[in-house]
Write a protein that holds these residues in place. Structure first.
Motif, short mmCIF file in Angstrom:
data_model
loop_
_atom_site.label_atom_id
_atom_site.label_comp_id
_atom_site.label_asym_id
_atom_site.label_seq_id
_atom_site.Cartn_x
_atom_site.Cartn_y
_atom_site.Cartn_z
N TRP A 246 10.13 42.59 -41.46
CA TRP A 246 9.72 41.53 -40.55
C TRP A 246 10.76 41.29 -39.44
N ARG A 247 12.02 41.30 -39.81
CA ARG A 247 13.06 40.98 -38.82
C ARG A 247 13.37 42.14 -37.89
N TRP A 248 13.23 43.36 -38.36
CA TRP A 248 13.77 44.49 -37.61
C TRP A 248 12.75 45.35 -36.91
N THR A 249 11.49 45.29 -37.30
CA THR A 249 10.52 46.18 -36.67
C THR A 249 9.86 45.48 -35.48
N ALA A 250 9.73 46.23 -34.39
CA ALA A 250 9.33 45.63 -33.12
C ALA A 250 7.83 45.48 -32.96
N ALA A 510 13.96 41.64 -34.15
CA ALA A 510 12.88 42.14 -33.31
C ALA A 510 11.93 41.03 -32.92
N ARG A 511 11.87 39.97 -33.73
CA ARG A 511 10.96 38.87 -33.44
C ARG A 511 11.39 38.12 -32.18
N SER A 512 12.69 37.83 -32.06
CA SER A 512 13.19 37.10 -30.90
C SER A 512 13.77 38.02 -29.83
N ARG A 513 13.70 39.34 -30.07
CA ARG A 513 14.27 40.32 -29.14
C ARG A 513 15.75 40.01 -28.89
N SER A 514 16.47 39.74 -29.98
CA SER A 514 17.87 39.32 -29.87
C SER A 514 18.77 40.36 -30.52
N LEU A 515 19.87 40.69 -29.84
CA LEU A 515 20.87 41.62 -30.35
C LEU A 515 22.24 41.08 -30.01
N THR A 516 22.98 40.65 -31.03
CA THR A 516 24.30 40.08 -30.81
C THR A 516 25.34 40.86 -31.62
N PHE A 517 26.56 40.85 -31.10
CA PHE A 517 27.66 41.59 -31.73
C PHE A 517 28.89 40.71 -31.86
N LEU A 530 22.41 50.76 -34.27
CA LEU A 530 21.14 51.22 -34.81
C LEU A 530 20.19 50.05 -34.97
N VAL A 531 19.01 50.20 -34.43
CA VAL A 531 17.87 49.37 -34.78
C VAL A 531 16.75 50.35 -35.09
N PRO A 532 15.70 49.95 -35.80
CA PRO A 532 14.67 50.91 -36.17
C PRO A 532 14.13 51.70 -34.98
N ALA A 533 14.20 53.02 -35.10
CA ALA A 533 13.70 53.97 -34.11
C ALA A 533 14.48 53.97 -32.81
N VAL A 534 15.66 53.38 -32.78
CA VAL A 534 16.51 53.37 -31.58
C VAL A 534 17.95 53.65 -31.99
N ALA A 535 18.60 54.58 -31.29
CA ALA A 535 20.02 54.85 -31.48
C ALA A 535 20.74 54.56 -30.17
N ALA A 536 21.81 53.79 -30.24
CA ALA A 536 22.52 53.38 -29.03
C ALA A 536 24.01 53.33 -29.33
N THR A 537 24.79 53.01 -28.33
CA THR A 537 26.24 52.82 -28.49
C THR A 537 26.65 51.52 -27.82
N LEU A 538 27.65 50.88 -28.40
CA LEU A 538 28.28 49.72 -27.79
C LEU A 538 29.73 50.08 -27.52
N SER A 539 30.17 49.93 -26.28
CA SER A 539 31.55 50.27 -25.93
C SER A 539 32.18 49.12 -25.17
N ARG A 540 33.51 49.06 -25.26
CA ARG A 540 34.27 48.07 -24.49
C ARG A 540 35.46 48.79 -23.88
N GLY A 541 35.61 48.63 -22.58
CA GLY A 541 36.70 49.28 -21.86
C GLY A 541 37.97 48.45 -21.87
N SER A 542 39.02 49.00 -21.28
CA SER A 542 40.30 48.31 -21.25
C SER A 542 40.25 47.04 -20.42
N LEU A 560 15.18 43.52 -24.87
CA LEU A 560 16.06 42.45 -25.31
C LEU A 560 15.91 41.22 -24.42
N HIS A 561 15.77 40.07 -25.05
CA HIS A 561 15.80 38.79 -24.33
C HIS A 561 17.15 38.11 -24.49
N THR A 562 17.85 38.47 -25.55
CA THR A 562 19.19 37.92 -25.81
C THR A 562 20.13 39.07 -26.14
#
Length: 606
Positions: A246-250, A510-517, A530-542, A560-562
């Motif tokens: 329920w929480r993770w599938t879009a 997936a319900r609120s289209r929210s992704l926080t780190f 990782l979210v279901p059926a999506v592979a991505a990267t999060l990076s932070r520069g200097s 994503l809304h958030t």
């Protein structure tokens, strides 16, 4: 005709196996050599408890010879006569068809590289192409050999990975260790399993352990014949799986319909947990994943107790979800959760020493008793007890249970060394789970990763046997320190997937289209997302700039809304945003940092 010889590690005199001579290694040293490809100078075949029968199995051996160019080496399998027909005993990879021959030169021929498991392939033609090789031919006792086909109503029947080295099918207590990659990469496989488990529930609501029995025995006569033991991490995990869906599938209509369909079974499973906990607030005398410890002998165990709290927290969230709206049952779950927490303090918490005892009536300390908290963290449910207690418990585990090869499963029940038993052994879940729990609670990332790397590094660098990561390795003082002890090609180590979420501090809805780190690492980094059926990267520069980049996606993009990192979101006008493969969004990472938005041909969603 060649007469293959099977080499088997272990002491003792040579013995006959399947009509052929099976030579045994005479010492632990030669057994260690066998893992690198030879035993007493002979090439070694990796064997498994699983069997393939009939002409197809023999043809597969010939295919092995041809593809590996090892004709004439004379050590490909143990083959013999049975019932007038040829039989081949072959290796499996957690139940998936797999052969492996290790030669003194170090060559390892791996069929898995050529034949991915059919249930991982979405294309029917590709699945059938895999099946035609003949690797899925099995024989039921007293019947002719027949192909195990995917039944139209039961696509989960092809999930052989669940059968492990035995013929058990889809063991629900074992799924948690590997369900994260399944759900992230093949989310559409979950509903079939859930429906099958729900259909096999007991009248009192308990979800049964597995969909077909036959441990260390023949293939069961039919699938979807639920059976098994009374366990603490099966009914509870059924509720958790449904909340994850329920929480993770879009796909909201699909997600909502499955929740509505399976909520009665999930509610009954949660009610079973409550009934089992009526006496003290925590469930009594349940078997669990660590069955070798036989914790069901005790009134209450910490492992099953935490899974009960997890089930109550997850059931509450499901009860309050829009498809269900069962406020009365949510209140019952709240009350059960509060009562369970109080019982955890009263029955299991050892204040003076700062840890949860493994079971009532003793002072034993189990390394992985807080596994349910790892699952709660990844799902965003928060602390099941308190973060302070978890932190103190982790410190006690590392101080008391550590060894050169990993965390000993349990100490304090028997004096060490206590011989070759479940307590004095290393189970492959404990170290990665310790690291995930530490990272989520602000622990030193380098220390946490060094803990998980102790076991993973031992297998990778010293044993050099990543192909066969077993469930249990030897403990201390009985001549098998750090050596494979039980259950070849097991998936316990796959709990390390939770480390990805712990390192990024990811919480997704997936319900609120929210992704926080809330990353565990400071300074510059690049981490997988990782979210279901999506592979991505999060990076932070200097300079503090953060970038979320989508590398691959299934049929839908990431909407994503958030979006935020450590509470810092992109500036106004960027969100909502739709990210397709190859697209990214970048923004300033903190106060004083230069705010910058890069949409890479992206446009805000209307």
């Amino acid at each position: 005709a060649r007469r293959p010889v099977a080499i088997v590690c272990g002491g003792g005199a040579p013995r006959r196996r399947d009509g052929r001579l099976a030579r045994r290694c005479s010492s632990a040293a030669s057994c260690r050599a066998a893992r690198y490809g030879e035993c007493n100078g002979e090439p070694r075949l990796v064997l498994s408890g699983a069997r393939l029968y009939g002409r197809a199995g023999w043809q597969l051996l010939r295919l092995l010879e041809a593809r590996s160019r090892l004709r004439g080496s004379g050590a490909h399998a143990a083959a013999g006569q049975r019932g007038g027909g040829r039989r081949a005993r072959l290796g499996f990879l957690r139940g998936d068809p797999l052969l492996a021959v290790e030669q003194p030169a170090g060559l390892a021929w791996r069929l898995a590289a050529q034949l991915p498991p059919p249930h991982a392939l979405g294309d029917v033609a590709r699945r059938r192409a895999v099946e035609t090789v003949g690797v899925v031919l099995v024989r039921k006792r007293g019947q002719r050999a027949q192909r195990w086909r995917e039944a139209p109503r039961a696509p989960h029947a092809l999930a052989w990975g669940a059968s492990e080295p035995s013929t058990n099918l889809l063991r629900a207590f074992y799924e948690p260790s590997r369900h994260i990659p399944y759900l992230m990469l093949w989310p559409d496989a979950l509903p079939s399993k859930m429906r099958a488990w729900a259909a096999g529930a007991m009248p009192d609501g308990m979800i049964q352990e597995q969909l077909a029995c036959g441990c260390m025995d023949g293939v069961p006569p039919r699938l979807d014949a639920p059976c098994g033991r009374v366990m603490g991490d099966v009914s509870s995990m059924f509720v958790v799986y449904l909340l994850e869906w329920w929480r993770w599938t879009a796909d909201e209509p699909s997600a909502a319909s499955l929740v509505v369909e399976l909520w009665p079974a999930a509610r009954a499973a949660a009610r079973w947990q409550m009934d089992r906990s009526a006496e003290s607030g925590l469930p009594t005398r349940l078997v669990d994943t660590y069955d070798g410890l036989r914790l069901s002998r005790y009134n209450v165990s910490c492992f099953s107790a935490l899974f009960h709290l997890l089930a109550m927290a997850a059931a509450r969230e499901l009860a309050l979800s829009p498809p269900v709206r069962d406020a009365a049952f949510a209140a019952e779950c709240d009350a059960a959760l509060a009562r369970g927490r109080a019982a955890m303090d009263a029955l299991l918490w050892v204040e003076g020493r700062g840890y949860y005892r493994s079971y009532t009536g003793g002072e034993a300390l189990m390394s992985d008793s807080l596994y349910a908290q790892v699952l709660a963290d990844t799902l965003g449910l928060g602390a099941l007890t308190s973060d302070a207690q978890v932190t103190r418990h982790l410190a006690a585990v590392l101080q008391r249970n550590d060894s050169p090869y990993g965390l000993l499963c349990q100490t304090g029940r028997y004096p060490l060394p206590a011989g070759a038993g479940a307590d004095n052994s290393i189970w492959m879940m404990a170290n990665p789970n310790w690291a995930s729990l530490s990272l989520r609670r602000g622990g030193d990332p380098h220390k946490a990763l060094s803990v998980v790397n102790k076991t993973f590094g031992w297998v990778r660098d010293t044993l050099a046997d990543q192909w066969n990561v077993v469930a249990v390795y030897g403990g201390l003082g009985y001549g098998a320190e750090g050596l494979p002890a039980a259950n070849s090609h097991y998936g316990y180590h796959l709990v390390a997937w939770h480390l990805l979420f712990a390192l990024t501090g990811q919480v997704y809805s997936a319900r609120s289209r929210s992704l926080t780190f809330a990353p565990a690492l400071r300074g510059r980094f690049e981490l997988p997302v990782l979210v279901p059926a999506v592979a991505a990267t999060l990076s932070r520069g200097s300079d503090g700039e953060c970038t979320l980049a989508v590398a691959a996606a299934g049929s839908a993009s990431l909407v994503l809304h958030t979006l935020s990192v450590d509470g810092v979101a992109p500036p106004a006008g960027v969100l909502p945003v739709k990210l397709a493969p190859g697209q990214r969004v970048s923004w300033g990472g903190g106060a004083g940092a230069r705010t910058k938005v890069t949409l890479s041909s992206l446009k805000p969603v209307d």
